[in-house]
Motif scaffolding. Structure first.
Motif, PDB file in Angstrom:
ATOM      1  N   THR A  18       0.836  -1.206   0.000  1.00  0.00           N
ATOM      2  CA  THR A  18       0.000   0.000   0.000  1.00  0.00           C
ATOM      3  C   THR A  18       0.864   1.246   0.000  1.00  0.00           C
ATOM      4  O   THR A  18       1.816   1.357   0.773  1.00  0.00           O
ATOM      5  CB  THR A  18      -0.928   0.009   1.239  1.00  0.00           C
ATOM      6  N   ALA A  19       0.506   2.185  -0.868  1.00  0.00           N
ATOM      7  CA  ALA A  19       1.206   3.476  -0.950  1.00  0.00           C
ATOM      8  C   ALA A  19       0.271   4.600  -0.554  1.00  0.00           C
ATOM      9  O   ALA A  19      -0.872   4.667  -1.024  1.00  0.00           O
ATOM     10  CB  ALA A  19       1.723   3.707  -2.366  1.00  0.00           C
ATOM     11  N   LEU A  20       0.747   5.482   0.303  1.00  0.00           N
ATOM     12  CA  LEU A  20       0.009   6.683   0.689  1.00  0.00           C
ATOM     13  C   LEU A  20       0.607   7.860  -0.071  1.00  0.00           C
ATOM     14  O   LEU A  20       1.815   8.090   0.006  1.00  0.00           O
ATOM     15  CB  LEU A  20       0.101   6.906   2.194  1.00  0.00           C
ATOM     16  N   VAL A  69       0.216   8.421  -8.536  1.00  0.00           N
ATOM     17  CA  VAL A  69      -0.913   7.502  -8.411  1.00  0.00           C
ATOM     18  C   VAL A  69      -0.890   6.490  -9.550  1.00  0.00           C
ATOM     19  O   VAL A  69      -1.010   5.270  -9.338  1.00  0.00           O
ATOM     20  CB  VAL A  69      -2.249   8.276  -8.408  1.00  0.00           C
ATOM     21  N   LYS A  70      -0.726   6.971 -10.771  1.00  0.00           N
ATOM     22  CA  LYS A  70      -0.731   6.085 -11.936  1.00  0.00           C
ATOM     23  C   LYS A  70       0.443   5.118 -11.916  1.00  0.00           C
ATOM     24  O   LYS A  70       0.301   3.937 -12.259  1.00  0.00           O
ATOM     25  CB  LYS A  70      -0.737   6.919 -13.216  1.00  0.00           C
ATOM     26  N   ASN A  81      -2.012  -1.113  -3.727  1.00  0.00           N
ATOM     27  CA  ASN A  81      -3.212  -0.485  -3.198  1.00  0.00           C
ATOM     28  C   ASN A  81      -2.851   0.949  -2.816  1.00  0.00           C
ATOM     29  O   ASN A  81      -1.687   1.249  -2.534  1.00  0.00           O
ATOM     30  CB  ASN A  81      -3.745  -1.257  -1.992  1.00  0.00           C
ATOM     31  N   LEU A  82      -3.863   1.807  -2.779  1.00  0.00           N
ATOM     32  CA  LEU A  82      -3.593   3.233  -2.649  1.00  0.00           C
ATOM     33  C   LEU A  82      -4.365   3.881  -1.512  1.00  0.00           C
ATOM     34  O   LEU A  82      -5.541   3.568  -1.292  1.00  0.00           O
ATOM     35  CB  LEU A  82      -3.966   3.953  -3.957  1.00  0.00           C
ATOM     36  N   VAL A  83      -3.699   4.778  -0.818  1.00  0.00           N
ATOM     37  CA  VAL A  83      -4.361   5.697   0.114  1.00  0.00           C
ATOM     38  C   VAL A  83      -4.081   7.093  -0.427  1.00  0.00           C
ATOM     39  O   VAL A  83      -2.935   7.532  -0.461  1.00  0.00           O
ATOM     40  CB  VAL A  83      -3.829   5.558   1.552  1.00  0.00           C
ATOM     41  N   ILE A 113       1.092   1.042   5.825  1.00  0.00           N
ATOM     42  CA  ILE A 113       1.649   1.823   4.722  1.00  0.00           C
ATOM     43  C   ILE A 113       3.067   1.335   4.420  1.00  0.00           C
ATOM     44  O   ILE A 113       3.952   1.398   5.272  1.00  0.00           O
ATOM     45  CB  ILE A 113       1.669   3.326   5.073  1.00  0.00           C
ATOM     46  N   ASP A 114       3.254   0.855   3.197  1.00  0.00           N
ATOM     47  CA  ASP A 114       4.560   0.376   2.761  1.00  0.00           C
ATOM     48  C   ASP A 114       5.386   1.484   2.116  1.00  0.00           C
ATOM     49  O   ASP A 114       6.618   1.453   2.169  1.00  0.00           O
ATOM     50  CB  ASP A 114       4.391  -0.768   1.760  1.00  0.00           C
ATOM     51  N   VAL A 115       4.694   2.434   1.485  1.00  0.00           N
ATOM     52  CA  VAL A 115       5.364   3.558   0.830  1.00  0.00           C
ATOM     53  C   VAL A 115       4.619   4.841   1.171  1.00  0.00           C
ATOM     54  O   VAL A 115       3.394   4.911   1.033  1.00  0.00           O
ATOM     55  CB  VAL A 115       5.414   3.394  -0.700  1.00  0.00           C
ATOM     56  N   LEU A 116       5.351   5.845   1.622  1.00  0.00           N
ATOM     57  CA  LEU A 116       4.783   7.166   1.905  1.00  0.00           C
ATOM     58  C   LEU A 116       5.356   8.165   0.908  1.00  0.00           C
ATOM     59  O   LEU A 116       6.575   8.317   0.808  1.00  0.00           O
ATOM     60  CB  LEU A 116       5.128   7.596   3.332  1.00  0.00           C
ATOM     61  N   VAL A 117       4.472   8.842   0.181  1.00  0.00           N
ATOM     62  CA  VAL A 117       4.897   9.876  -0.753  1.00  0.00           C
ATOM     63  C   VAL A 117       4.371  11.219  -0.249  1.00  0.00           C
ATOM     64  O   VAL A 117       3.174  11.510  -0.358  1.00  0.00           O
ATOM     65  CB  VAL A 117       4.392   9.610  -2.180  1.00  0.00           C
TER      66      VAL A 117
END
Length: 254
Positions: free
Chosen positions: A4-6, A19-20, A28-30, A78-82
């Motif tokens: 999941t990426a935020l 996002v894309k 999966n997306l937050v 959350i695996d990735v925070l942007v």
């Protein structure tokens, strides 16, 4: 199990390009942004993924904490925070609205710092995770006519590089993306589209892809574009007063 990426500032510009990219890789997306309707529109385009939308204005105090509490309540890891959300303003420091400048600090610095603080501990527990903080080539020198914006991005770069060292015995990585002028709605919000700095603005999809690839490879800092790389390198060697004069020049009209 899908990761999941935020992503903050997810509805336009670099945020939407991220996002894309994540969606194409099956994350999966937050998605966090102010515009709930736009968030819902984006959610409907990725029906093959689990997409959570959180409508929050991160330029408001405590909003980042509210985002984190909602993530916790939903049981999301959350695996990735942007940390992408941010804005700038063109004008002399004492002539710009002080409250807009304080909102800029809240968004560009405080909310980014809070979200990183809240998300990082679980990444360390899992010994896995990636953080991408969007700074700017503005991070490398003082910026007359955009004084607070440049200062916020210097903070982002400094914080991020410090975290890299704190985390060097783990598998959690922190990458700082430092783009120059990019074709997003940043230009219109900051009122800089008519300035020299925007005369050779890069396409947002190209900038996002470079940042995404750098983050995935665990790179520390990525500056996009040959001229921007040269400018960032030059700023390290120029006296600070000359760097400031150059920044003031490129903030002027074309």
């Amino acid at each position: 199990m899908k990761k999941t990426a935020l992503i903050t500032g997810a509805t336009s510009g670099l945020g939407y390009e991220f996002v894309k990219l994540f969606a194409n890789d099956g994350y999966n997306l937050v998605l966090v942004a102010r515009n709930e309707n736009k968030l819902e529109e984006i959610k409907q385009t990725f029906t093959n993924l689990e997409v959570t939308v959180i409508a929050k204005d991160l330029s408001v105090p405590r909003a980042a904490n509210e985002v984190f509490r909602e993530i916790e309540e939903k049981g999301l890891d959350i695996d990735v925070l942007v940390n992408n959300a941010g804005f700038g303003l063109l004008g002399k420091f004492d002539e710009l609205d002080i409250y807009k400048q304080l909102e800029m600090i809240q968004l560009n610095i405080t909310s980014l710092t809070e979200l990183t603080y809240y998300i990082l501990p679980k990444m360390k527990e899992r010994n896995s995770g990636k953080i991408l903080n969007v700074a700017s080539t503005a991070a490398f020198q003082p910026g007359p006519l955009m004084a607070v914006y440049y200062a916020t991005k210097a903070f982002v770069l400094s914080l991020s590089e410090a975290l890299v060292e704190e985390l060097n015995d783990s598998k959690v990585t922190v990458t700082t993306l430092c783009p120059g002028a990019t074709k997003t709605n940043f230009g219109s919000v900051a009122n800089v589209e008519g300035t020299k700095m925007f005369s050779k603005a890069m396409e947002s999809d190209k900038v996002a892809k470079k940042g995404y690839e750098a983050m995935m490879s665990g790179k520390r800092v990525i500056v996009t574009g040959g001229l921007n790389k040269a400018g960032a390198l030059g700023a390290k060697f120029l006296p600070r007063n000359l760097s400031a004069k150059l920044a003031k020049y490129v903030a002027g009209e074309k």
